[in-house]
Write a protein that holds these residues in place. Structure first.
Motif, PDB file in Angstrom:
ATOM      1  N   GLU A 171       0.941  -1.338   0.033  1.00 38.63           N
ATOM      2  CA  GLU A 171       0.086   0.071   0.144  1.00 38.63           C
ATOM      3  C   GLU A 171       0.813   1.156  -0.119  1.00 38.63           C
ATOM      4  OE1 GLU A 171      -2.910   2.550  -0.057  1.00 38.63           O
ATOM      5  OE2 GLU A 171      -3.192   0.565  -0.342  1.00 38.63           O
ATOM      6  N   ASN A 172       1.713   1.216   0.911  1.00 39.37           N
ATOM      7  CA  ASN A 172       2.584   2.544   1.059  1.00 39.37           C
ATOM      8  C   ASN A 172       3.894   2.488   0.411  1.00 39.37           C
ATOM      9  OD1 ASN A 172       0.582   4.336   2.225  1.00 39.37           O
ATOM     10  ND2 ASN A 172       0.925   2.968   4.077  1.00 39.37           N
ATOM     11  N   ALA A 173       4.207   1.182  -0.171  1.00 41.69           N
ATOM     12  CA  ALA A 173       5.495   1.157  -0.970  1.00 41.69           C
ATOM     13  C   ALA A 173       5.816   1.638  -2.063  1.00 41.69           C
ATOM     14  CB  ALA A 173       5.724  -0.424  -0.929  1.00 41.69           C
ATOM     15  N   ASP A 174       7.085   1.897  -2.469  1.00 41.07           N
ATOM     16  CA  ASP A 174       7.365   2.706  -3.469  1.00 41.07           C
ATOM     17  C   ASP A 174       7.393   1.237  -4.952  1.00 41.07           C
ATOM     18  OD1 ASP A 174       8.633   3.309  -6.112  1.00 41.07           O
ATOM     19  OD2 ASP A 174      10.673   3.665  -4.915  1.00 41.07           O
ATOM     20  N   LEU A 175       6.356   1.469  -5.431  1.00 35.09           N
ATOM     21  CA  LEU A 175       5.849   0.331  -6.565  1.00 35.09           C
ATOM     22  C   LEU A 175       7.220   0.149  -7.608  1.00 35.09           C
ATOM     23  CD1 LEU A 175       1.983   0.561  -6.853  1.00 35.09           C
ATOM     24  CD2 LEU A 175       3.649  -0.774  -5.377  1.00 35.09           C
ATOM     25  N   ALA A 176       8.146   1.153  -7.728  1.00 34.99           N
ATOM     26  CA  ALA A 176       9.111   0.958  -8.531  1.00 34.99           C
ATOM     27  C   ALA A 176      10.245   0.130  -8.011  1.00 34.99           C
ATOM     28  CB  ALA A 176       9.740   2.233  -9.002  1.00 34.99           C
ATOM     29  N   SER A 177      10.015  -0.293  -6.980  1.00 37.34           N
ATOM     30  CA  SER A 177      11.306  -1.196  -6.133  1.00 37.34           C
ATOM     31  C   SER A 177      11.300  -2.569  -6.863  1.00 37.34           C
ATOM     32  CB  SER A 177      10.928  -1.283  -4.546  1.00 37.34           C
ATOM     33  OG  SER A 177      10.879   0.059  -4.090  1.00 37.34           O
ATOM     34  N   ALA A 178      12.538  -2.960  -6.674  1.00 35.54           N
ATOM     35  CA  ALA A 178      12.491  -4.225  -7.450  1.00 35.54           C
ATOM     36  C   ALA A 178      12.292  -5.201  -6.276  1.00 35.54           C
ATOM     37  CB  ALA A 178      14.263  -4.508  -7.788  1.00 35.54           C
ATOM     38  N   VAL A 179      11.760  -6.417  -6.870  1.00 39.11           N
ATOM     39  CA  VAL A 179      11.513  -7.757  -6.111  1.00 39.11           C
ATOM     40  C   VAL A 179      12.697  -8.862  -6.202  1.00 39.11           C
ATOM     41  CG1 VAL A 179       9.634  -9.351  -5.682  1.00 39.11           C
ATOM     42  CG2 VAL A 179       9.038  -7.208  -6.696  1.00 39.11           C
ATOM     43  N   PRO A 180      13.283  -8.982  -5.220  1.00 39.49           N
ATOM     44  CA  PRO A 180      14.308  -9.836  -5.278  1.00 39.49           C
ATOM     45  C   PRO A 180      14.107 -11.325  -5.724  1.00 39.49           C
ATOM     46  CG  PRO A 180      14.545  -8.369  -3.305  1.00 39.49           C
ATOM     47  CD  PRO A 180      13.287  -8.233  -3.910  1.00 39.49           C
ATOM     48  N   ASP A 181      12.974 -11.706  -5.223  1.00 40.22           N
ATOM     49  CA  ASP A 181      12.508 -13.107  -5.362  1.00 40.22           C
ATOM     50  C   ASP A 181      12.045 -13.370  -6.857  1.00 40.22           C
ATOM     51  OD1 ASP A 181      13.464 -14.083  -2.949  1.00 40.22           O
ATOM     52  OD2 ASP A 181      11.755 -13.349  -2.015  1.00 40.22           O
ATOM     53  N   CYS A 182      11.444 -12.160  -7.495  1.00 41.78           N
ATOM     54  CA  CYS A 182      11.116 -12.214  -8.953  1.00 41.78           C
ATOM     55  C   CYS A 182      11.891 -11.387  -9.918  1.00 41.78           C
ATOM     56  CB  CYS A 182       9.763 -11.953  -8.782  1.00 41.78           C
ATOM     57  SG  CYS A 182       8.465 -12.669  -7.757  1.00 41.78           S
ATOM     58  N   PRO A 183      13.111 -11.990 -10.185  1.00 41.74           N
ATOM     59  CA  PRO A 183      13.956 -11.117 -11.178  1.00 41.74           C
ATOM     60  C   PRO A 183      13.315 -10.284 -12.311  1.00 41.74           C
ATOM     61  CG  PRO A 183      14.945 -13.284 -10.388  1.00 41.74           C
ATOM     62  CD  PRO A 183      13.579 -13.331 -10.027  1.00 41.74           C
ATOM     63  N   GLY A 184      13.728  -9.142 -12.438  1.00 41.88           N
ATOM     64  CA  GLY A 184      13.101  -8.167 -13.515  1.00 41.88           C
ATOM     65  C   GLY A 184      11.691  -7.689 -13.094  1.00 41.88           C
ATOM     66  N   TRP A 185      11.271  -8.068 -12.023  1.00 40.28           N
ATOM     67  CA  TRP A 185       9.862  -7.401 -11.666  1.00 40.28           C
ATOM     68  C   TRP A 185      10.072  -6.360 -10.755  1.00 40.28           C
ATOM     69  CZ3 TRP A 185       5.214 -11.213 -11.029  1.00 40.28           C
ATOM     70  CH2 TRP A 185       5.117 -11.766 -12.270  1.00 40.28           C
ATOM     71  N   THR A 186       9.020  -5.389 -10.839  1.00 42.33           N
ATOM     72  CA  THR A 186       9.004  -4.364  -9.890  1.00 42.33           C
ATOM     73  C   THR A 186       7.764  -4.733  -8.867  1.00 42.33           C
ATOM     74  OG1 THR A 186       7.605  -2.942 -11.005  1.00 42.33           O
ATOM     75  CG2 THR A 186       9.893  -2.525 -11.213  1.00 42.33           C
ATOM     76  N   LEU A 187       7.775  -4.023  -7.841  1.00 39.35           N
ATOM     77  CA  LEU A 187       6.453  -4.240  -7.012  1.00 39.35           C
ATOM     78  C   LEU A 187       5.187  -4.038  -7.755  1.00 39.35           C
ATOM     79  CD1 LEU A 187       7.320  -2.871  -3.480  1.00 39.35           C
ATOM     80  CD2 LEU A 187       6.660  -5.264  -3.995  1.00 39.35           C
ATOM     81  N   ALA A 188       5.175  -2.990  -8.844  1.00 44.49           N
ATOM     82  CA  ALA A 188       4.178  -2.791  -9.437  1.00 44.49           C
ATOM     83  C   ALA A 188       3.570  -4.269 -10.376  1.00 44.49           C
ATOM     84  CB  ALA A 188       4.390  -1.409 -10.480  1.00 44.49           C
TER      85      ALA A 188
END
Length: 265
Positions: free
Chosen positions: A32-49
């Motif tokens: 909800e309040n996270a930076d959706l542009a942040s990388a997701v370490p466990d899903c390489p190549g994906w952002t939180l968005a």
């Protein structure tokens, strides 16, 4: 198919229905309040968005399958998403979809025959699948924003054990979207996954013509991995490595390396 320990799986249908709601809202709250542009370490190549859109979209697709009681493989995954144009609204969009998903699960006869890609040919398959898809991605999101990771993830042991069972039972059918699975072979080695907190154990035999879950009494384990059920679940999903603290391995690790080289998806 029951876990090879002989303990009962799947869990009662209402357990999945309630857990899907809980994990969906927890995922939404995490991003909800996270930076959706942040990388997701466990899903390489994906952002939180990317992860947020994936979770919300997949839940709506599963709900459409259940509503239509599909009997044939669908030709498309296109469903009405109602996705907001502003990414900042996507966490709320995931949460807003939960009541509709809950209603579909509540109104679904879990015994109804349906098309599925896995072992269980009933509607209950999709509730179980939706739970572990959502739960694992909730852990992904928490890890991305600096929360719990690995065996420390907050996953109820009984749910985690059921997730291990669901993964192993359905894996032989996953070649449609995970072609590496179709190339998983061995020379009769048996790989054991042992849950140290629930006491359950699953064994898989790797043969020259493929692999399959086997009862515990069928063969001695060539290689075994012992960890709490949550750790085993995240290990099988490729979120953790057996070389990390919290995993006890006995036997040749080459058997594990062969397994994980072919089961990533």
């Amino acid at each position: 198919m029951a876990a090879t320990s002989g303990q009962g799986h799947p869990l009662p249908y209402d357990t999945y229905r309630e857990a899907v709601a809980r994990e969906t809202l927890r995922f939404a709250a995490t991003v909800e309040n996270a930076d959706l542009a942040s990388a997701v370490p466990d899903c390489p190549g994906w952002t939180l968005a990317d992860l947020t859109r994936h979770v919300g979209s997949l839940q709506r697709w599963f709900a459409a399958l259940l509503t239509q009681r599909v009997q044939e493989p669908p030709r498309s995954r296109d469903v009405e998403l109602g996705l907001p144009g502003d990414e900042r609204e996507w966490p709320g969009w995931v949460a807003a979809g939960e009541p509709a998903v809950a209603a579909v699960l509540r109104d679904t006869d879990p015994e109804a025959p349906m098309w599925v890609w896995g072992e269980d040919r009933r509607a209950a398959f999709w509730a179980r699948r939706m739970l572990f898809e959502t739960l694992v991605h909730r852990v992904d999101a928490e890890h991305a924003v600096g929360g719990r990771a690995g065996a420390e993830a907050d996953i109820e042991p009984a749910l985690a054990a059921d997730g291990v069972d669901e993964f192993l039972v359905n894996l032989p059918h996953a070649g449609l979207f995970a072609p590496g699975v179709t190339k998983l072979r061995g020379d009769g080695e048996t790989l054991a996954f042992v849950s140290t907190d629930t006491g359950e154990e699953w064994r898989v035999r790797l043969d020259p013509d493929g692999f399959r879950p086997v009862p515990r009494e069928d063969a001695e384990a060539t290689t075994a991995v012992r960890a709490p059920a949550a750790g085993l679940l995240l290990l099988l999903y490729g979120r953790r490595s057996y070389q990390e603290p919290g995993y006890e391995v006995s036997g040749p690790t080459a058997v594990l390396d062969n397994w994980f080289a072919h089961t990533a998806f």
